[in-house]
Design an enzyme around this catalytic site. Structure first.
Site, PDB file in Angstrom:
ATOM      1  N   ASP A 130      40.138  50.501  35.118  1.00 25.09           N
ATOM      2  CA  ASP A 130      38.830  49.835  35.102  1.00 25.09           C
ATOM      3  C   ASP A 130      37.730  50.856  35.385  1.00 25.09           C
ATOM      4  OD1 ASP A 130      39.822  47.253  34.712  1.00 25.09           O
ATOM      5  OD2 ASP A 130      39.864  46.769  36.847  1.00 25.09           O
ATOM      6  N   MET A 131      36.508  50.530  34.985  1.00 27.54           N
ATOM      7  CA  MET A 131      35.372  51.417  35.310  1.00 27.54           C
ATOM      8  C   MET A 131      34.519  50.760  36.395  1.00 27.54           C
ATOM      9  SD  MET A 131      34.112  54.307  34.983  1.00 27.54           S
ATOM     10  CE  MET A 131      34.621  55.139  33.476  1.00 27.54           C
ATOM     11  N   GLN A 162      31.250  51.329  29.399  1.00 30.58           N
ATOM     12  CA  GLN A 162      30.242  50.277  29.603  1.00 30.58           C
ATOM     13  C   GLN A 162      29.025  50.536  28.707  1.00 30.58           C
ATOM     14  OE1 GLN A 162      30.225  51.836  33.461  1.00 30.58           O
ATOM     15  NE2 GLN A 162      31.089  50.060  34.487  1.00 30.58           N
ATOM     16  N   ARG A 183      38.598  49.974  26.463  1.00 31.27           N
ATOM     17  CA  ARG A 183      38.033  48.615  26.600  1.00 31.27           C
ATOM     18  C   ARG A 183      36.522  48.793  26.640  1.00 31.27           C
ATOM     19  NH1 ARG A 183      38.875  46.377  32.220  1.00 31.27           N
ATOM     20  NH2 ARG A 183      40.922  45.678  31.540  1.00 31.27           N
ATOM     21  N   LYS A 186      30.022  45.366  28.780  1.00 24.22           N
ATOM     22  CA  LYS A 186      28.598  45.680  28.973  1.00 24.22           C
ATOM     23  C   LYS A 186      28.374  46.450  30.269  1.00 24.22           C
ATOM     24  CE  LYS A 186      26.863  41.695  26.431  1.00 24.22           C
ATOM     25  NZ  LYS A 186      25.971  40.530  26.468  1.00 24.22           N
ATOM     26  N   ALA A 188      29.103  45.833  34.850  1.00 23.57           N
ATOM     27  CA  ALA A 188      28.926  44.754  35.827  1.00 23.57           C
ATOM     28  C   ALA A 188      28.164  45.160  37.084  1.00 23.57           C
ATOM     29  CB  ALA A 188      30.300  44.210  36.223  1.00 23.57           C
ATOM     30  N   THR A 225      34.117  40.694  26.212  1.00 24.43           N
ATOM     31  CA  THR A 225      32.841  39.987  26.368  1.00 24.43           C
ATOM     32  C   THR A 225      33.061  38.483  26.257  1.00 24.43           C
ATOM     33  OG1 THR A 225      30.608  39.752  25.467  1.00 24.43           O
ATOM     34  CG2 THR A 225      32.328  40.233  23.878  1.00 24.43           C
ATOM     35  N   ARG A 287      30.431  39.612  41.680  1.00 24.20           N
ATOM     36  CA  ARG A 287      29.985  40.139  40.376  1.00 24.20           C
ATOM     37  C   ARG A 287      30.014  39.045  39.311  1.00 24.20           C
ATOM     38  NH1 ARG A 287      32.927  44.627  42.042  1.00 24.20           N
ATOM     39  NH2 ARG A 287      34.639  44.184  40.611  1.00 24.20           N
ATOM     40  N   ARG A 288      31.026  38.155  39.402  1.00 22.64           N
ATOM     41  CA  ARG A 288      31.093  37.047  38.420  1.00 22.64           C
ATOM     42  C   ARG A 288      29.914  36.091  38.626  1.00 22.64           C
ATOM     43  NH1 ARG A 288      34.462  40.411  37.578  1.00 22.64           N
ATOM     44  NH2 ARG A 288      32.642  41.063  36.420  1.00 22.64           N
TER      45      ARG A 288
HETATM   46  P1  FDA Z   1      26.674  38.348  29.373  1.00 23.42           P
HETATM   47  O1  FDA Z   1      26.857  38.239  30.855  1.00 23.42           O
HETATM   48  O2  FDA Z   1      25.722  39.360  28.848  1.00 23.42           O
HETATM   49  O3  FDA Z   1      26.284  36.928  28.860  1.00 23.42           O
HETATM   50  C1  FDA Z   1      25.827  36.725  27.535  1.00 23.42           C
HETATM   51  C2  FDA Z   1      26.056  35.288  27.103  1.00 23.42           C
HETATM   52  O4  FDA Z   1      27.469  34.995  27.095  1.00 23.42           O
HETATM   53  C3  FDA Z   1      25.479  34.241  28.029  1.00 23.42           C
HETATM   54  O5  FDA Z   1      24.112  34.082  27.798  1.00 23.42           O
HETATM   55  C4  FDA Z   1      26.311  33.043  27.663  1.00 23.42           C
HETATM   56  O6  FDA Z   1      25.890  32.505  26.436  1.00 23.42           O
HETATM   57  C5  FDA Z   1      27.683  33.646  27.465  1.00 23.42           C
HETATM   58  N1  FDA Z   1      28.451  33.576  28.715  1.00 23.42           N
HETATM   59  C6  FDA Z   1      28.728  34.589  29.547  1.00 23.42           C
HETATM   60  N2  FDA Z   1      29.465  34.159  30.590  1.00 23.42           N
HETATM   61  C7  FDA Z   1      29.636  32.838  30.412  1.00 23.42           C
HETATM   62  C8  FDA Z   1      30.298  31.814  31.149  1.00 23.42           C
HETATM   63  N3  FDA Z   1      30.902  32.071  32.305  1.00 23.42           N
HETATM   64  N4  FDA Z   1      30.307  30.582  30.652  1.00 23.42           N
HETATM   65  C9  FDA Z   1      29.682  30.295  29.512  1.00 23.42           C
HETATM   66  N5  FDA Z   1      29.013  31.219  28.783  1.00 23.42           N
HETATM   67  C10 FDA Z   1      28.999  32.455  29.213  1.00 23.42           C
HETATM   68  N6  FDA Z   1      32.702  45.553  33.901  1.00 23.42           N
HETATM   69  C11 FDA Z   1      32.746  46.803  34.434  1.00 23.42           C
HETATM   70  O7  FDA Z   1      31.713  47.321  34.845  1.00 23.42           O
HETATM   71  N7  FDA Z   1      33.930  47.479  34.488  1.00 23.42           N
HETATM   72  C12 FDA Z   1      35.099  46.958  34.002  1.00 23.42           C
HETATM   73  O8  FDA Z   1      36.149  47.616  34.073  1.00 23.42           O
HETATM   74  C13 FDA Z   1      35.054  45.655  33.452  1.00 23.42           C
HETATM   75  N8  FDA Z   1      36.163  45.062  32.933  1.00 23.42           N
HETATM   76  C14 FDA Z   1      36.058  43.864  32.267  1.00 23.42           C
HETATM   77  C15 FDA Z   1      37.171  43.327  31.635  1.00 23.42           C
HETATM   78  C16 FDA Z   1      37.042  42.174  30.881  1.00 23.42           C
HETATM   79  C17 FDA Z   1      38.227  41.624  30.174  1.00 23.42           C
HETATM   80  C18 FDA Z   1      35.771  41.530  30.758  1.00 23.42           C
HETATM   81  C19 FDA Z   1      35.593  40.306  29.918  1.00 23.42           C
HETATM   82  C20 FDA Z   1      34.696  42.041  31.416  1.00 23.42           C
HETATM   83  C21 FDA Z   1      34.821  43.194  32.185  1.00 23.42           C
HETATM   84  N9  FDA Z   1      33.731  43.710  32.866  1.00 23.42           N
HETATM   85  C22 FDA Z   1      33.836  44.967  33.414  1.00 23.42           C
HETATM   86  C23 FDA Z   1      32.511  42.877  33.070  1.00 23.42           C
HETATM   87  C24 FDA Z   1      31.464  43.140  32.004  1.00 23.42           C
HETATM   88  O9  FDA Z   1      30.938  44.418  32.150  1.00 23.42           O
HETATM   89  C25 FDA Z   1      30.319  42.127  32.089  1.00 23.42           C
HETATM   90  O10 FDA Z   1      29.705  42.224  33.337  1.00 23.42           O
HETATM   91  C26 FDA Z   1      30.748  40.700  31.881  1.00 23.42           C
HETATM   92  O11 FDA Z   1      31.749  40.556  30.934  1.00 23.42           O
HETATM   93  C27 FDA Z   1      29.525  39.864  31.452  1.00 23.42           C
HETATM   94  O12 FDA Z   1      29.059  40.276  30.197  1.00 23.42           O
HETATM   95  P2  FDA Z   1      29.333  39.439  28.856  1.00 23.42           P
HETATM   96  O13 FDA Z   1      29.456  40.401  27.739  1.00 23.42           O
HETATM   97  O14 FDA Z   1      30.546  38.617  29.070  1.00 23.42           O
HETATM   98  O15 FDA Z   1      28.098  38.493  28.639  1.00 23.42           O
END
Ligand code: FDA
Length: 306
Positions: A130-131, A162, A183, A186, A188, A225, A287-288
């Site tokens: 992970d990062m 990221q 992987r 965006k 976190a 994502t 973070r979530r």
């Molecule tokens: P973003 O948060 O930008 O949301 C965009 C849109 O997606 C929202 O407006 C909504 O429409 C939809 N959405 C998002 N979440 C939703 C929800 N819970 N319910 C409904 N709709 C929702 N980060 C990191 O820094 N290091 C890492 O190693 C990892 N590893 C990792 C693994 C995996 C499998 C995932 C999915 C994510 C990570 N991350 C991570 C986290 C990542 O960097 C990021 O913070 C989150 O995935 C949130 O970005 P999104 O691209 O999901 O959408």
């Protein structure tokens, strides 16, 4: 934006963490995102995901550990986890944070622990590194290269890049050259403008750009994502360029957009669910919540409803 900043600030606060770990409301919110506390308990949730055709990446929550005893617990847990995955025949790889195995304490200790973990994983099992926040980016990648290209090369591992970081375009180029599995997410953490894009539109545009590079030239990238815009852009680019769905996978977090996970699988895409377990859940949960502060209200509502 303000809620995100505050929640991310709280994620790193040890005092709030020790309060949260004994608080019923916080524990009930955590249960939404964390599959289990102990290794033996991961079987049921992983089987349930596998049954739906979803693969898994199990992550033992133990970031930012500060002493050798805690690190030994994390290493031992991963060694037992591989045995458990094999014994129970689970369709799961693993994810790990380098700070949980000693990166902040001593890179040599971290290297030795990771080499041990990768040897125990063996050639059939993949370990994703992970990062973490940007103060760890270079150190994480340095350690990755030492494992990948060092005296005893380990190829059963890969990295996370990221899209919010300015440096990521260059990093992706190198990963593609060496055919390292990436992987893409965006990002976190709360990062300053000196290292990261601050506007969502910029982070998204970079995500799409890097996704396209990885789909065209990468080695089985994970497109991580929950954002429908990013998912649709990926599907569309793959279709336009005749890239079969077997060449990449979507990745999402346990408990987040379960309907979309199933829908993608039904459409024939590979989907992996990142599934954390363990009792050190506080920073991960925060973070979530920072990504989607609305989840705070879901948590409160479910508590009141009980
Ligand atoms: P973003 O948060 O930008 O949301 C965009 C849109 O997606 C929202 O407006 C909504 O429409 C939809 N959405 C998002 N979440 C939703 C929800 N819970 N319910 C409904 N709709 C929702 N980060 C990191 O820094 N290091 C890492 O190693 C990892 N590893 C990792 C693994 C995996 C499998 C995932 C999915 C994510 C990570 N991350 C991570 C986290 C990542 O960097 C990021 O913070 C989150 O995935 C949130 O970005 P999104 O691209 O999901 O959408």
């Amino acid at each position: 934006m303000l809620a995100r900043a505050v929640l991310l600030q709280m994620a790193g606060n040890k005092k709030i963490e020790s309060f949260a770990r004994t608080n019923r409301l916080a524990a009930s919110m955590a249960a939404r995102f964390i599959a289990a506390e102990k290794i033996e308990q991961v079987t049921a949730p992983v089987r349930a995901l596998n049954k739906q055709g979803l693969t898994v990446s199990l992550d033992f929550l133990g970031e930012s550990v500060t002493n050798e005893q805690e690190i030994a617990v994390v290493v031992d847990t991963y060694l037992r986890l591989f045995q458990h995955i094999r014994a129970e025949d689970l369709d799961s790889n693993v994810s790990i944070k380098l700070t949980s195995v000693g990166l902040d304490l001593d890179p040599d200790i971290c290297y030795r622990n990771m080499a041990r973990i990768l040897n125990a994983a063996g050639p059939d099992q993949f370990v994703r590194i992970d990062m973490e926040g940007s103060t760890h980016t270079q150190r994480t990648l340095d350690l990755f290269w030492r494992l990948w290209e060092g005296g005893e090369p380990h190829k059963n591992t890969g990295v996370v890049i990221q899209s919010y970081l300015h440096r990521s375009e260059a990093d992706i180029k190198t990963m593609i050259e060496k055919q390292v599995r990436v992987r893409l997410c965006k990002g976190a953490y709360k990062e300053p403008a000196t290292v990261a894009f601050q506007e969502k539109s910029e982070v998204d545009a970079n995500f799409v750009k890097l996704m396209q590079e990885l789909l065209l030239h990468g080695n089985y990238p994970g497109i991580a994502t929950h954002d429908s815009k990013m998912i649709d852009a990926t599907k569309q680019f793959a279709a336009e360029n005749n890239i079969p769905s077997a060449r990449y996978e979507f990745q999402m977090l346990y408990g987040v957009r379960r309907d979309v996970q199933q829908q993608l699988r039904q459409e024939g895409y590979n989907v992996r669910v990142y599934t954390p377990f363990g009792d050190h859940w506080y920073p991960y949960m925060m973070r979530r919540l920072a990504e989607r502060p609305a989840n705070l209200w879901f948590g409160l509502r479910s508590m009141i409803g009980k």
